[in-house]
Design an enzyme around this catalytic site. Structure first.
Site, short mmCIF file in Angstrom:
data_model
loop_
_atom_site.label_atom_id
_atom_site.label_comp_id
_atom_site.label_asym_id
_atom_site.label_seq_id
_atom_site.Cartn_x
_atom_site.Cartn_y
_atom_site.Cartn_z
N GLU A 109 10.00 4.82 -50.40
CA GLU A 109 10.74 4.52 -49.24
C GLU A 109 12.16 4.95 -49.68
O GLU A 109 12.98 3.80 -50.05
CB GLU A 109 10.80 2.98 -48.65
CG GLU A 109 9.54 2.84 -48.12
CD GLU A 109 9.61 1.66 -47.14
OE1 GLU A 109 9.44 2.05 -45.82
OE2 GLU A 109 10.33 0.52 -47.35
N GLY A 135 8.41 0.89 -39.86
CA GLY A 135 9.45 -0.35 -39.66
C GLY A 135 9.58 -0.18 -38.03
O GLY A 135 8.72 -0.62 -37.29
N ASN A 193 5.54 -2.83 -40.86
CA ASN A 193 6.55 -4.01 -41.50
C ASN A 193 7.29 -4.27 -40.21
O ASN A 193 8.27 -3.86 -39.78
CB ASN A 193 7.23 -3.21 -42.54
CG ASN A 193 8.04 -4.28 -42.80
OD1 ASN A 193 8.07 -5.53 -42.73
ND2 ASN A 193 8.97 -3.67 -44.18
N TRP A 194 6.87 -5.32 -39.59
CA TRP A 194 7.71 -5.92 -38.53
C TRP A 194 9.13 -6.56 -39.12
O TRP A 194 9.83 -7.02 -38.22
CB TRP A 194 6.84 -7.10 -37.66
CG TRP A 194 5.68 -6.33 -36.82
CD1 TRP A 194 5.46 -5.06 -36.62
CD2 TRP A 194 4.60 -6.87 -36.15
NE1 TRP A 194 4.41 -4.74 -36.07
CE2 TRP A 194 3.86 -5.98 -35.41
CE3 TRP A 194 4.30 -8.46 -35.98
CZ2 TRP A 194 2.95 -6.27 -34.75
CZ3 TRP A 194 3.24 -8.84 -34.91
CH2 TRP A 194 2.65 -7.64 -34.48
N SER A 243 12.14 5.90 -41.31
CA SER A 243 12.27 6.75 -40.09
C SER A 243 11.08 7.49 -39.67
O SER A 243 11.10 8.60 -38.93
CB SER A 243 13.50 7.53 -40.10
OG SER A 243 14.61 6.86 -40.23
N HIS A 274 10.60 -4.63 -51.34
CA HIS A 274 10.97 -3.67 -50.44
C HIS A 274 12.42 -3.66 -50.58
O HIS A 274 13.16 -4.42 -51.17
CB HIS A 274 10.72 -4.61 -49.11
CG HIS A 274 11.13 -3.65 -47.70
ND1 HIS A 274 12.57 -3.42 -47.48
CD2 HIS A 274 10.29 -2.71 -47.08
CE1 HIS A 274 12.36 -2.42 -46.43
NE2 HIS A 274 11.12 -2.11 -46.18
P1 13P Z 1 12.05 2.43 -40.55
O1 13P Z 1 10.56 2.97 -40.09
O2 13P Z 1 12.55 1.56 -39.42
O3 13P Z 1 12.99 3.44 -41.07
O4 13P Z 1 11.66 1.25 -41.50
C1 13P Z 1 11.09 1.62 -42.88
C2 13P Z 1 10.52 0.42 -43.54
O5 13P Z 1 11.70 -0.03 -44.33
C3 13P Z 1 9.32 0.03 -43.68
O6 13P Z 1 9.05 -0.97 -44.58
#
Ligand code: 13P
Length: 254
Positions: A168, A236, A9-10, A215, A96
């Site tokens: 998440e 992310g 997810n960019w 994370s 999300h």
């Molecule tokens: P991170 O990997 O930066 O914690 O983000 C997770 C996320 O929100 C993916 O959709």
């Protein structure tokens, strides 16, 4: 759905030319990998077409980060899943936590989006997760139960339909504080049981996959890879650097 997935997810982190550059690097790095088609890249809307072209001759899949719940009409500023399909998106992230928080998206609205995405032949990646206060007050399971039930309300699943359910925890996003993979396994099995209640255990097994995001990094990915119950990762920050993302895909999918 058994095949493991790694979804990038960019978010809104890259401009169009940066997205294309990263896609080209991914193409080179993943060229001979047998698991290419288990990787999904979700750039912003405007980069989808260019990223698709940059990834040509690979099996890397494309996803969008949102869509609207109507196919066509007077909805200024919205994006139809029909158009996402035309720019070759096979997946769409829905609900999300950043959309729930900043844009006040409600479960009911997410359910409408899931429904239309499925009808358009796009696989929804439905995100659920509790905020820090719910986590601290022991309300994780009740929050998830409500989100799952309401975000999938009224969905009539056909046997070909696939939904990716992404857990998440909001407090674990973007800060290096991932949930312990053993705890992730417990939550994913809870979610699967909830899905079985809403649909059936056969559907929970055949039409859903259960993944984690929050994370995930090149350093901790092997801890997640140990558990077969974790069927995918939604990544992310660590998807924005070629080296980190390649290592995550290699360690999780090889
Ligand atoms: P991170 O990997 O930066 O914690 O983000 C997770 C996320 O929100 C993916 O959709």
């Amino acid at each position: 759905m058994r095949t493991k997935l790694v979804i990038a997810n960019w978010k809104m982190n890259l401009d169009i030319s940066e997205s294309v550059q990263l896609a080209k690097k991914l193409k080179l790095s993943f060229l001979k990998k047998l698991w290419q088609d288990q990787v999904v890249i979700c750039p912003d809307f405007l980069s989808l077409s260019s990223v698709y072209q940059a990834l040509n001759k690979t099996k890397i899949r494309l996803g969008a980060q949102n869509c609207f719940w109507q196919e066509v009409g007077a909805y200024t500023g919205e994006i139809s899943p029909k158009n996402l399909k035309q720019v070759k998106a096979d997946f769409v992230i829905l609900g999300h936590s950043e959309r729930r928080y900043y844009f006040k998206e409600k479960n009911e609205e997410i359910a409408l989006k899931v429904d239309l995405a499925l009808k358009t032949n796009i696989k929804p990646i439905v995100c659920v997760g509790e905020a820090l206060t719910d986590h601290q007050k022991g309300r994780t399971l009740s929050t998830l139960k409500k989100q799952v039930k309401q975000s999938l309300q009224g969905i009539k699943l056909k046997s070909k339909d696939k939904i990716v359910l992404a857990y998440e925890p909001v407090w674990a996003i973007g800060n290096g504080k991932n949930l312990d993979p053993k705890e992730v396994v417990k939550i994913l099995s809870f979610l699967k049981a909830e899905i079985a209640k809403v649909f059936s255990s056969t559907k929970a097994e055949n039409n859903f996959s259960f993944i984690y995001g929050g994370s995930v990094s090149a350093e901790n990915v092997k801890d997640f890879a140990k558990f077969k119950e974790i069927q995918g990762l939604l990544v992310g920050s660590s998807s924005l650097k070629l080296r980190n993302f390649s290592k995550i895909c290699n360690d999780f999918l090889s």
